[in-house]
Design a protein around this motif. Structure first.
Motif, mmCIF file in Angstrom:
data_model
loop_
_atom_site.group_PDB
_atom_site.id
_atom_site.type_symbol
_atom_site.label_atom_id
_atom_site.label_comp_id
_atom_site.label_asym_id
_atom_site.label_seq_id
_atom_site.Cartn_x
_atom_site.Cartn_y
_atom_site.Cartn_z
ATOM 1 N N CYS A 147 0.840 -1.199 0.000
ATOM 2 C CA CYS A 147 0.000 0.000 0.000
ATOM 3 C C CYS A 147 0.876 1.251 0.000
ATOM 4 O O CYS A 147 0.574 2.222 -0.698
ATOM 5 N N ASP A 160 1.866 2.652 -3.267
ATOM 6 C CA ASP A 160 0.753 3.122 -4.105
ATOM 7 C C ASP A 160 0.090 2.025 -4.928
ATOM 8 O O ASP A 160 -0.126 2.178 -6.128
ATOM 9 N N PRO A 194 -3.393 0.589 -5.118
ATOM 10 C CA PRO A 194 -4.766 0.776 -4.625
ATOM 11 C C PRO A 194 -5.446 -0.516 -4.188
ATOM 12 O O PRO A 194 -6.131 -0.536 -3.161
ATOM 13 N N CYS A 246 -4.191 -1.399 -0.894
ATOM 14 C CA CYS A 246 -4.683 -0.450 0.116
ATOM 15 C C CYS A 246 -6.114 -0.800 0.525
ATOM 16 O O CYS A 246 -6.456 -0.720 1.713
ATOM 17 N N ILE A 247 -6.939 -1.195 -0.434
ATOM 18 C CA ILE A 247 -8.309 -1.627 -0.128
ATOM 19 C C ILE A 247 -8.252 -2.823 0.815
ATOM 20 O O ILE A 247 -8.938 -2.860 1.851
ATOM 21 N N ASP A 274 -8.902 8.404 1.485
ATOM 22 C CA ASP A 274 -7.752 8.814 0.671
ATOM 23 C C ASP A 274 -7.859 8.251 -0.742
ATOM 24 O O ASP A 274 -7.639 8.965 -1.723
ATOM 25 N N LEU A 275 -8.218 6.979 -0.849
ATOM 26 C CA LEU A 275 -8.381 6.366 -2.171
ATOM 27 C C LEU A 275 -9.501 7.044 -2.954
ATOM 28 O O LEU A 275 -9.378 7.302 -4.153
ATOM 29 N N CYS A 276 -10.604 7.321 -2.263
ATOM 30 C CA CYS A 276 -11.745 7.972 -2.898
ATOM 31 C C CYS A 276 -11.351 9.341 -3.436
ATOM 32 O O CYS A 276 -11.687 9.694 -4.571
ATOM 33 N N LYS A 316 -8.580 10.198 -4.446
ATOM 34 C CA LYS A 316 -7.694 10.004 -5.599
ATOM 35 C C LYS A 316 -8.448 9.451 -6.806
ATOM 36 O O LYS A 316 -7.847 9.116 -7.822
ATOM 37 N N ASN A 330 -10.472 6.651 -6.785
ATOM 38 C CA ASN A 330 -10.649 5.201 -6.768
ATOM 39 C C ASN A 330 -12.086 4.886 -6.345
ATOM 40 O O ASN A 330 -12.468 5.077 -5.185
ATOM 41 N N GLY A 363 -12.663 2.512 -3.415
ATOM 42 C CA GLY A 363 -12.427 3.195 -2.147
ATOM 43 C C GLY A 363 -13.651 3.993 -1.726
ATOM 44 O O GLY A 363 -14.042 3.980 -0.552
ATOM 45 N N CYS A 396 -15.683 10.360 -8.406
ATOM 46 C CA CYS A 396 -15.112 9.095 -8.819
ATOM 47 C C CYS A 396 -15.378 8.931 -10.301
ATOM 48 O O CYS A 396 -16.515 8.722 -10.713
#
Length: 134
Positions: free
Chosen positions: A61, A64, A66, A69-70, A95-97, A99, A101, A104, A126
């Protein structure tokens, strides 16, 4: 799959493959192996293996990834390999959202819908879709 058809592999053999994959960084193999030991009531070994999978995900994660990270956030949410920490899971999803994602965002909205977290009205984008969460 083909190798198991050509060369039968018993339960101990399968655990050996899972261990090798876990040591290479495959967190799913770590979870499966940890679950095996958990259900055999070897809780200390299960926790050690869960933690190994969790630590593998933290590294991926941080680089980077994703998808990883999920998975990391889900482990925080359910407390597998680490202390249960809904706030950390929400932080990663948020954070993912931010970006872009979408997965996320979906997980973040799920936490809000399930009332696991409270969040003031926020605007997320998104892809081409825009969301207002209140």
């Amino acid at each position: 799959i083909l190798s198991t058809l050509l060369f039968p592999c018993d339960e101990e053999c399968r655990r050996g493959f899972l261990l090798a994959d876990c040591e290479k960084g495959d967190f799913r193999a770590c979870l499966r192996l940890g679950d095996y030991h958990f259900y055999k009531e070897n809780f200390v070994l299960a926790q050690f293996i869960y933690e190994q999978g969790f630590n593998n995900l933290k590294i991926k994660c941080a680089n980077d990834s994703p998808e990883d990270c999920i998975s990391l956030a889900i482990l925080y949410e359910i407390g597998r390999g680490t202390e249960k920490n809904i706030d950390e899971a929400a932080y990663i999803f948020h954070d993912l959202c931010n970006k872009g994602n979408c997965e996320g965002c979906r997980h973040l909205f799920r936490l809000i819908d399930e009332r696991k977290i409270t969040d003031e009205s926020q605007y997320f984008q998104c892809g081409e879709k825009h969301y207002l969460v209140h």
